[in-house]
Motif scaffolding. Structure first.
Motif, PDB file in Angstrom:
ATOM      1  N   ARG A   1       0.844  -1.197   0.000  1.00 64.32           N
ATOM      2  CA  ARG A   1       0.000   0.000   0.000  1.00 64.32           C
ATOM      3  C   ARG A   1       0.878   1.245   0.000  1.00 64.32           C
ATOM      4  O   ARG A   1       2.019   1.209   0.425  1.00 64.32           O
ATOM      5  CB  ARG A   1      -0.879   0.007   1.250  1.00 64.32           C
ATOM      6  CG  ARG A   1      -1.932  -1.090   1.212  1.00 64.32           C
ATOM      7  CD  ARG A   1      -2.814  -1.068   2.429  1.00 64.32           C
ATOM      8  NE  ARG A   1      -2.056  -1.578   3.566  1.00 64.32           N
ATOM      9  CZ  ARG A   1      -2.232  -1.203   4.823  1.00 64.32           C
ATOM     10  NH1 ARG A   1      -3.114  -0.295   5.128  1.00 64.32           N
ATOM     11  NH2 ARG A   1      -1.523  -1.729   5.786  1.00 64.32           N
ATOM     12  N   GLU A   2       0.319   2.324  -0.455  1.00 64.33           N
ATOM     13  CA  GLU A   2       1.049   3.595  -0.510  1.00 64.33           C
ATOM     14  C   GLU A   2       1.008   4.344   0.825  1.00 64.33           C
ATOM     15  O   GLU A   2       1.957   5.011   1.202  1.00 64.33           O
ATOM     16  CB  GLU A   2       0.474   4.487  -1.613  1.00 64.33           C
ATOM     17  CG  GLU A   2       0.676   3.948  -3.005  1.00 64.33           C
ATOM     18  CD  GLU A   2       2.123   3.944  -3.434  1.00 64.33           C
ATOM     19  OE1 GLU A   2       2.855   4.895  -3.092  1.00 64.33           O
ATOM     20  OE2 GLU A   2       2.536   2.981  -4.112  1.00 64.33           O
ATOM     21  N   ASP A   3      -0.132   4.247   1.535  1.00 61.56           N
ATOM     22  CA  ASP A   3      -0.323   5.029   2.750  1.00 61.56           C
ATOM     23  C   ASP A   3      -0.403   4.124   3.972  1.00 61.56           C
ATOM     24  O   ASP A   3      -1.070   3.086   3.947  1.00 61.56           O
ATOM     25  CB  ASP A   3      -1.615   5.854   2.661  1.00 61.56           C
ATOM     26  CG  ASP A   3      -1.568   6.865   1.534  1.00 61.56           C
ATOM     27  OD1 ASP A   3      -0.519   7.522   1.384  1.00 61.56           O
ATOM     28  OD2 ASP A   3      -2.571   6.980   0.817  1.00 61.56           O
ATOM     29  N   TYR A   4       0.253   4.563   5.047  1.00 60.36           N
ATOM     30  CA  TYR A   4       0.249   3.834   6.310  1.00 60.36           C
ATOM     31  C   TYR A   4      -0.035   4.783   7.451  1.00 60.36           C
ATOM     32  O   TYR A   4       0.375   5.943   7.421  1.00 60.36           O
ATOM     33  CB  TYR A   4       1.615   3.164   6.551  1.00 60.36           C
ATOM     34  CG  TYR A   4       1.837   2.011   5.628  1.00 60.36           C
ATOM     35  CD1 TYR A   4       1.380   0.749   5.968  1.00 60.36           C
ATOM     36  CD2 TYR A   4       2.467   2.174   4.409  1.00 60.36           C
ATOM     37  CE1 TYR A   4       1.544  -0.320   5.118  1.00 60.36           C
ATOM     38  CE2 TYR A   4       2.642   1.119   3.557  1.00 60.36           C
ATOM     39  CZ  TYR A   4       2.188  -0.137   3.917  1.00 60.36           C
ATOM     40  OH  TYR A   4       2.335  -1.189   3.075  1.00 60.36           O
ATOM     41  N   THR A   5      -0.743   4.273   8.450  1.00 64.72           N
ATOM     42  CA  THR A   5      -1.013   5.061   9.642  1.00 64.72           C
ATOM     43  C   THR A   5       0.284   5.322  10.394  1.00 64.72           C
ATOM     44  O   THR A   5       0.522   6.409  10.879  1.00 64.72           O
ATOM     45  CB  THR A   5      -2.005   4.309  10.560  1.00 64.72           C
ATOM     46  OG1 THR A   5      -3.170   4.005   9.799  1.00 64.72           O
ATOM     47  CG2 THR A   5      -2.360   5.122  11.778  1.00 64.72           C
ATOM     48  N   CYS A   6       1.122   4.276  10.473  1.00 61.78           N
ATOM     49  CA  CYS A   6       2.405   4.403  11.161  1.00 61.78           C
ATOM     50  C   CYS A   6       3.356   3.334  10.633  1.00 61.78           C
ATOM     51  O   CYS A   6       2.930   2.385   9.967  1.00 61.78           O
ATOM     52  CB  CYS A   6       2.226   4.278  12.669  1.00 61.78           C
ATOM     53  SG  CYS A   6       1.753   2.626  13.207  1.00 61.78           S
TER      54      CYS A   6
ATOM     55  N   GLU B   1       2.475  -0.413  11.125  1.00 63.61           N
ATOM     56  CA  GLU B   1       1.535  -0.986  10.166  1.00 63.61           C
ATOM     57  C   GLU B   1       2.279  -1.512   8.940  1.00 63.61           C
ATOM     58  O   GLU B   1       1.961  -2.591   8.420  1.00 63.61           O
ATOM     59  CB  GLU B   1       0.512   0.074   9.765  1.00 63.61           C
ATOM     60  CG  GLU B   1      -0.603  -0.445   8.906  1.00 63.61           C
ATOM     61  CD  GLU B   1      -1.604   0.648   8.549  1.00 63.61           C
ATOM     62  OE1 GLU B   1      -2.578   0.309   7.854  1.00 63.61           O
ATOM     63  OE2 GLU B   1      -1.435   1.816   8.944  1.00 63.61           O
ATOM     64  N   LEU B   2       3.295  -0.796   8.497  1.00 66.88           N
ATOM     65  CA  LEU B   2       4.111  -1.227   7.365  1.00 66.88           C
ATOM     66  C   LEU B   2       4.821  -2.540   7.685  1.00 66.88           C
ATOM     67  O   LEU B   2       4.771  -3.497   6.914  1.00 66.88           O
ATOM     68  CB  LEU B   2       5.126  -0.149   7.004  1.00 66.88           C
ATOM     69  CG  LEU B   2       6.187  -0.533   5.980  1.00 66.88           C
ATOM     70  CD1 LEU B   2       5.560  -0.852   4.642  1.00 66.88           C
ATOM     71  CD2 LEU B   2       7.220   0.564   5.858  1.00 66.88           C
TER      72      LEU B   2
END
Length: 121
Positions: free
Chosen positions: A4-9, A12-13
């Protein structure tokens, strides 16, 4: 494997990088040192060779695992934890292993841990 391109923090990655039934188990086994595909398959009960190869490929793409190929016949390949990422993730997995052991012991499952040689007699 599409990230994914966007992560909360960042957590999560990392979770996405090692999520699933087998990736943490593969990494945990590799903490013992370099090993062949066939030895990994023997040591990780229930994993198929296809699944093992797929997860090893992903773990290599993320930088947790490396492989060394030896020339000659038959072809010999060994997989091992990368330095530093592969070795660093083991610290997190060690904590998770400890939490799992503690939980099982508190819930009357210490006998199973002994049978599987996870904790000493």
């Amino acid at each position: 494997m599409k990230m994914r391109e966007d992560y909360t923090c960042p957590l999560e990655l990392v979770h996405d990088m090692i999520k699933g039934k087998w990736k943490p188990i593969i990494l945990w086994r590799l903490r013992l040192g370099k090993t062949s595909l066939s030895k990994l398959e023997q040591d990780i009960q229930g994993i198929t060779q296809k699944m093992l190869l797929q997860h090893l490929k992903e773990l290599m793409e993320y930088g947790f695992v490396e492989k060394q190929t030896y020339s000659g016949y038959p072809l010999h390949v060994e997989y091992y934890l990368s330095d530093p990422m592969g070795k660093e993730i083991i610290e997190a997995l060690r904590i998770m292993q400890h939490i799992g052991i503690t939980y099982l012991e508190k819930n009357g499952k210490a006998e199973e841990l002994l049978k599987k040689h996870i904790i000493p007699d």
